[in-house]
Design a protein around this motif. Sequence first.
Motif, PDB file in Angstrom:
ATOM      1  N   SER A  76      22.392  45.082  28.355  1.00 46.94           N
ATOM      2  CA  SER A  76      22.442  46.095  29.410  1.00 46.94           C
ATOM      3  C   SER A  76      23.693  45.884  30.251  1.00 46.94           C
ATOM      4  O   SER A  76      24.078  44.743  30.542  1.00 46.94           O
ATOM      5  N   ASN A  77      24.318  46.980  30.617  1.00 51.38           N
ATOM      6  CA  ASN A  77      25.532  46.934  31.428  1.00 51.38           C
ATOM      7  C   ASN A  77      25.164  46.901  32.902  1.00 51.38           C
ATOM      8  O   ASN A  77      24.361  47.719  33.374  1.00 51.38           O
ATOM      9  N   ILE A  78      25.773  45.962  33.627  1.00 48.65           N
ATOM     10  CA  ILE A  78      25.431  45.788  35.039  1.00 48.65           C
ATOM     11  C   ILE A  78      26.566  46.247  35.952  1.00 48.65           C
ATOM     12  O   ILE A  78      26.356  47.033  36.872  1.00 48.65           O
ATOM     13  N   LYS A  79      27.796  45.766  35.701  1.00 52.35           N
ATOM     14  CA  LYS A  79      28.899  46.059  36.610  1.00 52.35           C
ATOM     15  C   LYS A  79      30.146  46.419  35.824  1.00 52.35           C
ATOM     16  O   LYS A  79      30.503  45.733  34.873  1.00 52.35           O
ATOM     17  N   LYS A  80      30.816  47.509  36.241  1.00 52.94           N
ATOM     18  CA  LYS A  80      32.052  47.929  35.599  1.00 52.94           C
ATOM     19  C   LYS A  80      33.232  47.078  36.063  1.00 52.94           C
ATOM     20  O   LYS A  80      33.215  46.504  37.152  1.00 52.94           O
ATOM     21  N   CYS A  81      34.250  47.039  35.213  1.00 54.27           N
ATOM     22  CA  CYS A  81      35.478  46.332  35.582  1.00 54.27           C
ATOM     23  C   CYS A  81      36.278  47.168  36.577  1.00 54.27           C
ATOM     24  O   CYS A  81      36.105  48.399  36.673  1.00 54.27           O
ATOM     25  N   ASN A  82      37.175  46.500  37.289  1.00 52.27           N
ATOM     26  CA  ASN A  82      38.009  47.180  38.281  1.00 52.27           C
ATOM     27  C   ASN A  82      39.483  47.085  37.881  1.00 52.27           C
ATOM     28  O   ASN A  82      40.246  46.319  38.454  1.00 52.27           O
ATOM     29  N   HIS A  83      39.865  47.837  36.853  1.00 56.43           N
ATOM     30  CA  HIS A  83      41.276  47.915  36.496  1.00 56.43           C
ATOM     31  C   HIS A  83      41.676  49.375  36.328  1.00 56.43           C
ATOM     32  O   HIS A  83      40.815  50.274  36.328  1.00 56.43           O
ATOM     33  N   LEU A  84      42.954  49.630  36.176  1.00 58.09           N
ATOM     34  CA  LEU A  84      43.467  51.001  36.219  1.00 58.09           C
ATOM     35  C   LEU A  84      42.943  51.870  35.087  1.00 58.09           C
ATOM     36  O   LEU A  84      42.782  53.087  35.254  1.00 58.09           O
ATOM     37  N   PHE A  85      42.677  51.292  33.915  1.00 58.20           N
ATOM     38  CA  PHE A  85      42.337  52.080  32.738  1.00 58.20           C
ATOM     39  C   PHE A  85      40.854  51.996  32.390  1.00 58.20           C
ATOM     40  O   PHE A  85      40.475  52.246  31.254  1.00 58.20           O
ATOM     41  N   VAL A  86      40.001  51.656  33.367  1.00 53.14           N
ATOM     42  CA  VAL A  86      38.578  51.482  33.061  1.00 53.14           C
ATOM     43  C   VAL A  86      37.911  52.817  32.735  1.00 53.14           C
ATOM     44  O   VAL A  86      36.986  52.877  31.906  1.00 53.14           O
ATOM     45  N   ASN A  87      38.365  53.910  33.336  1.00 51.75           N
ATOM     46  CA  ASN A  87      37.751  55.225  33.113  1.00 51.75           C
ATOM     47  C   ASN A  87      38.642  56.160  32.311  1.00 51.75           C
ATOM     48  O   ASN A  87      38.428  57.377  32.312  1.00 51.75           O
ATOM     49  N   THR A  88      39.637  55.622  31.634  1.00 48.30           N
ATOM     50  CA  THR A  88      40.571  56.479  30.903  1.00 48.30           C
ATOM     51  C   THR A  88      39.947  57.001  29.613  1.00 48.30           C
ATOM     52  O   THR A  88      39.078  56.354  29.011  1.00 48.30           O
ATOM     53  N   ASN A  89      40.391  58.176  29.220  1.00 48.07           N
ATOM     54  CA  ASN A  89      39.977  58.765  27.950  1.00 48.07           C
ATOM     55  C   ASN A  89      41.058  58.629  26.875  1.00 48.07           C
ATOM     56  O   ASN A  89      40.892  59.165  25.773  1.00 48.07           O
ATOM     57  N   LEU A  90      42.146  57.951  27.214  1.00 46.51           N
ATOM     58  CA  LEU A  90      43.242  57.785  26.261  1.00 46.51           C
ATOM     59  C   LEU A  90      42.859  56.764  25.188  1.00 46.51           C
ATOM     60  O   LEU A  90      42.115  55.814  25.456  1.00 46.51           O
ATOM     61  N   PRO A  91      43.376  56.918  23.978  1.00 43.12           N
ATOM     62  CA  PRO A  91      43.120  55.907  22.932  1.00 43.12           C
ATOM     63  C   PRO A  91      43.859  54.610  23.232  1.00 43.12           C
ATOM     64  O   PRO A  91      44.774  54.570  24.064  1.00 43.12           O
ATOM     65  N   ASP A  92      43.454  53.573  22.526  1.00 34.62           N
ATOM     66  CA  ASP A  92      44.066  52.258  22.758  1.00 34.62           C
ATOM     67  C   ASP A  92      45.567  52.275  22.501  1.00 34.62           C
ATOM     68  O   ASP A  92      46.343  51.629  23.223  1.00 34.62           O
ATOM     69  N   LEU A  93      46.008  53.027  21.486  1.00 30.33           N
ATOM     70  CA  LEU A  93      47.430  53.070  21.159  1.00 30.33           C
ATOM     71  C   LEU A  93      48.241  53.663  22.301  1.00 30.33           C
ATOM     72  O   LEU A  93      49.312  53.151  22.649  1.00 30.33           O
ATOM     73  N   ALA A  94      47.752  54.747  22.911  1.00 26.54           N
ATOM     74  CA  ALA A  94      48.480  55.385  24.012  1.00 26.54           C
ATOM     75  C   ALA A  94      48.568  54.458  25.220  1.00 26.54           C
ATOM     76  O   ALA A  94      49.633  54.320  25.840  1.00 26.54           O
ATOM     77  N   VAL A  95      47.451  53.815  25.556  1.00 27.36           N
ATOM     78  CA  VAL A  95      47.471  52.878  26.682  1.00 27.36           C
ATOM     79  C   VAL A  95      48.418  51.722  26.392  1.00 27.36           C
ATOM     80  O   VAL A  95      49.173  51.274  27.266  1.00 27.36           O
ATOM     81  N   GLY A  96      48.395  51.233  25.143  1.00 30.73           N
ATOM     82  CA  GLY A  96      49.286  50.139  24.778  1.00 30.73           C
ATOM     83  C   GLY A  96      50.746  50.510  24.894  1.00 30.73           C
ATOM     84  O   GLY A  96      51.567  49.717  25.380  1.00 30.73           O
ATOM     85  N   LEU A  97      51.112  51.727  24.480  1.00 33.62           N
ATOM     86  CA  LEU A  97      52.507  52.162  24.582  1.00 33.62           C
ATOM     87  C   LEU A  97      52.939  52.316  26.035  1.00 33.62           C
ATOM     88  O   LEU A  97      54.077  51.987  26.396  1.00 33.62           O
ATOM     89  N   ILE A  98      52.040  52.824  26.877  1.00 29.86           N
ATOM     90  CA  ILE A  98      52.359  52.956  28.305  1.00 29.86           C
ATOM     91  C   ILE A  98      52.610  51.581  28.924  1.00 29.86           C
ATOM     92  O   ILE A  98      53.610  51.359  29.623  1.00 29.86           O
ATOM     93  N   LEU A  99      51.708  50.643  28.661  1.00 29.19           N
ATOM     94  CA  LEU A  99      51.869  49.299  29.213  1.00 29.19           C
ATOM     95  C   LEU A  99      53.086  48.592  28.619  1.00 29.19           C
ATOM     96  O   LEU A  99      53.748  47.803  29.303  1.00 29.19           O
ATOM     97  N   LEU A 100      53.385  48.869  27.355  1.00 23.80           N
ATOM     98  CA  LEU A 100      54.545  48.254  26.720  1.00 23.80           C
ATOM     99  C   LEU A 100      55.834  48.684  27.406  1.00 23.80           C
ATOM    100  O   LEU A 100      56.699  47.852  27.712  1.00 23.80           O
ATOM    101  N   ALA A 101      55.962  49.986  27.673  1.00 23.19           N
ATOM    102  CA  ALA A 101      57.170  50.484  28.331  1.00 23.19           C
ATOM    103  C   ALA A 101      57.294  49.936  29.754  1.00 23.19           C
ATOM    104  O   ALA A 101      58.363  49.475  30.171  1.00 23.19           O
ATOM    105  N   LEU A 102      56.198  49.958  30.503  1.00 20.10           N
ATOM    106  CA  LEU A 102      56.240  49.492  31.895  1.00 20.10           C
ATOM    107  C   LEU A 102      56.503  47.987  31.972  1.00 20.10           C
ATOM    108  O   LEU A 102      57.289  47.534  32.806  1.00 20.10           O
ATOM    109  N   SER A 103      55.837  47.222  31.103  1.00 21.90           N
ATOM    110  CA  SER A 103      56.016  45.768  31.155  1.00 21.90           C
ATOM    111  C   SER A 103      57.436  45.378  30.754  1.00 21.90           C
ATOM    112  O   SER A 103      58.022  44.458  31.346  1.00 21.90           O
TER     113      SER A 103
END
Length: 654
Positions: A325-352
């Motif tokens: 059972s899920n109790i508590k959500k994480c608190n990071h920027l992409f916790v509620n995103t609908n983007l696929p993992d690849l898109a999030v990875g490319l965004i973080l790759l460019a910014l980092s």
Amino acid sequence: MDSLGVPQSTDTQNNTKDNPDEKYEKKTKDVKASPAHSTLALVEQDSEDPWDLPELKDTGVPWSALDTKGKVLRVLVSVLKFIILLGLLYMFICSLDILSSAFQLVGGRAAGDIFQENSILSNPLAGLVIGVLVTLLVQSSSTSSSIVVSMVSSGILTVQVAVPIIMGTNIGTSVTNTLVAMTQAGDRSTFRRAFAGATVHDFFNWLSVLVLLPLEVASGYLYRVTELIIESFQIESGEAPDLLNVITDVLTEAIIQLDESVIGGIASGDSDARNKSMIKIWCQTANETILQNVTVPGVENCTFPTLCWVEGNYTVIVKNMSVMSNIKKCNHLFVNTNLPDLAVGLILLALSLLVLCSCLVCIVKLLNSMLKGQVASVIKKILNTDFPFPFGWVTGYIAIVVGAGMTFIVQSSSVFTSAITPLVGIGVISIERAYPLSLGSNIGTTTTAILAAMASPGDRLGNALQIALVHFLFNISGIILWYPIPFTRFPIRMAKSLGNITASYRWFAAVYIILCFFVLPLLVFSLSLAGWQVLVGVGVPLVVMLIVVVVINVLQKRKPGFLPAGLRSWDFLPLWAHSLDPWDKVVVAFTAKCCCCCKCCQGSNDDQGHEDQESVEQSTEMRKAAYDNPAMAVEKEVEDEIKIELDIIKVAKL
């Protein structure tokens, strides 16, 4: 002497003064006797060693010349610079952590799929290459080695099969500081030192693999020694420490958090993990046991008749089921995103990458402004001075201990080696001192893996700890091979040679990274898939040819008399086969054509054309003046080279 008592040479001097042509002719004869035939030879004779550490001179007002207000202001500015430097280092380390997460999002599933091919992993060379490629994909040797440890613990891989993979992770992690050195390509001498300081780590890892992998295949040296250690000591489970992560996780976990079990699940063949996102959604969960109706094939499968009944054609029983059972959500920027993992990875790759390069440039600028005068001389003495005789040999081993300790604190060899790379570039740390520091970082990252393995459950502790010890023993064996005897410190000489090449041809740095970390591993991997017959048939002739070329090169420099007259130089080959000059012209021409395709280059071409024309005309006049002087005469080809240079500069200014 004549009757007036005047020396006869006076007449000669007067005649010379009256006849300037005769004077010029005499000087010309004197100059022709010089062994130098051009200004290039004269410059080369007076040139300094490019590997000498530069003097960081203080161009400001001396401390003694400052009044009280000026001294207080300088102290405050220095403290402020130090605080900014700490902040930039913090952002630099956090950006490396985010970069690792981005690579895991982009290539994590592919890494898991690669590890799932057990039949391929049984080939030692294929296992080595897979370790390199997976570490390149996730940009973290800790992640790739932890996947290997989990697969060994679960019985998917044996320890013997996992040993070459661990060697490969050691190679793959050294690409990060090599990429960091590329950001210092602006200054030629700085780039020479920085790239050599980064690649000395690469050469150590490659040379260690070339010796220890065949030894391991033939004798099982690493496996047998670590197995003996595990059996000899009573080792209890422990907790892996969190040192620097306590500070950096505050920022990195606010940006992104990953579920590390997904890659391991894919590698283990878990079908549910393949459809699961790597972005962590729930940070706090709990397992609950509930009663649930379950359909079974028939009545004979009922354990308790009172909890079993028949509904139509189905037999149903009541069983205790464990549900998360899920109790508590994480608190990071992409916790509620609908983007696929690849898109999030490319965004973080460019910014980092943007933050990483920006922090690195600012750190180098700030260090250049701080490390001047007496401060620079003190730091240089502390870092580069050996102990007095007869204890000078101890200095390098202390540097190894310091590198291991610092890497243990930051818990990443990539972070430590990437941090000292700009210091090598600006001349604070010498290549000879960066080498033992890099060796120590290899040991430091393995101690963290050992402590992490000790946190494994009791039934898995032995195998997990043995793999971690294999990594540790591999690096210790490499140090024994390539450090204690000064003659065997080949990585330093190889890194300096590569640094000289990349300083003259900066594009060769990118070629080196692509060849050593992508093309060569993929070539070996492809040959391994084709079978050992193909691998031996193609690989052995290439290795033999490489050894012959290296031996001939050494003899050409040291003992040319041992070689036939035709092999004392490579002039019998085409120029492109033994020189980078033709390739450099191709790169320059290709880059010029690419620049001409850009509208910016076309717009600025007219504005820069006049300046380029003037600079080339000045250069032409200077060269013609040198050409007219018989003492500095060169061949007629100088004029042709000037014309070629004029044509290139007209196309694009590089």
